[in-house]
Design an enzyme around this catalytic site. Sequence first.
Site, short mmCIF file in Angstrom:
data_model
loop_
_atom_site.label_atom_id
_atom_site.label_comp_id
_atom_site.label_asym_id
_atom_site.label_seq_id
_atom_site.Cartn_x
_atom_site.Cartn_y
_atom_site.Cartn_z
CE LYS A 38 -2.76 -3.04 3.18
NZ LYS A 38 -3.35 -2.92 5.19
N GLY A 39 2.32 1.56 -0.04
CA GLY A 39 3.23 2.34 -0.23
C GLY A 39 3.23 2.82 -0.89
CG ASP A 87 6.67 2.86 0.64
OD1 ASP A 87 7.30 2.03 0.13
OD2 ASP A 87 6.31 2.49 1.30
CG ASP A 124 15.69 -0.93 3.67
OD1 ASP A 124 16.78 -0.23 4.24
OD2 ASP A 124 14.97 -1.45 5.00
CE LYS A 155 15.01 3.11 6.33
NZ LYS A 155 14.39 2.35 7.20
CG PHE A 178 11.63 2.20 10.65
CD1 PHE A 178 11.14 1.07 9.87
CD2 PHE A 178 9.83 2.85 10.84
CE1 PHE A 178 10.13 0.58 9.15
CE2 PHE A 178 8.52 1.91 10.70
CZ PHE A 178 8.54 0.88 9.83
CG ASP A 183 2.97 0.09 7.17
OD1 ASP A 183 3.82 0.36 6.51
OD2 ASP A 183 2.43 -0.49 7.85
NE ARG A 222 -0.29 1.24 5.06
CZ ARG A 222 0.61 1.14 4.47
NH1 ARG A 222 1.85 1.99 3.81
NH2 ARG A 222 0.99 -0.28 4.85
#
Length: 178
Positions: A42-43, A98, A101, A129, A150, A157, A163
């Site tokens: 959902k990001g 989103d 990482d 990141k 984080f 989220d 979000r």
Amino acid sequence: MKNDIKKVSVSAEQIEEMLIRLGNQITNDYKNQEPLFIGLLKGCNPFMVDLLKHIDLYCTVAYMDVSSYAGTKSTGNVRINHDLDTNVEDKDIIVIDDILDTGRTLNAVVQLLKARGAKSVKLCVLLDKPEGRVAPIEADYVGGLVPNEFVVGYGLDYNEKYRNLPYIGVLKEEVYSK
Ligand code: IMP
Ligand code: MG
């Protein structure tokens, strides 16, 4: 909710500047193409929705739900929770997420799309990141870099919350022990 934020990492104004820059880059790079934007749920929301408004191209959109995270640590497992409803064969694809990482999620998605016959696959992420990277993958379009901590907000989220924060921030320590 906003009281849970210790520090703002990327302000709403900075996000807007990123959207304009990325939208212009993609519009120029895909001038004679009709890309298919694949958002990772959902990001990818609201990033994808806002980015598309800055893209002046004929294009189509689709969504996939994949996950590799539980809480704040990468599990290294990538699972397809909801698959695409469209054929990717011979399509020029831009995957939207989103944050990049470890890269495990996006690496797995790129392999999958190529195996399904995509003509080209590029990656667009709001945040990168770089220190977290494990898989051999880089994004083609990056809004900005963040250090290895984080962050939440604007799609990102912590246990499904935050979000809807209109900017990106770091949570207070006490939130994790709640
Ligand atoms: P990767 O496979 O480790 O690159 O995982 C990327 C996914 O992990 C992103 O789509 C996010 O859902 C999640 N993630 C990674 N870092 C963060 C963070 O700082 N905050 C919230 N979610 C994150
Ligand atoms: Mg995610």
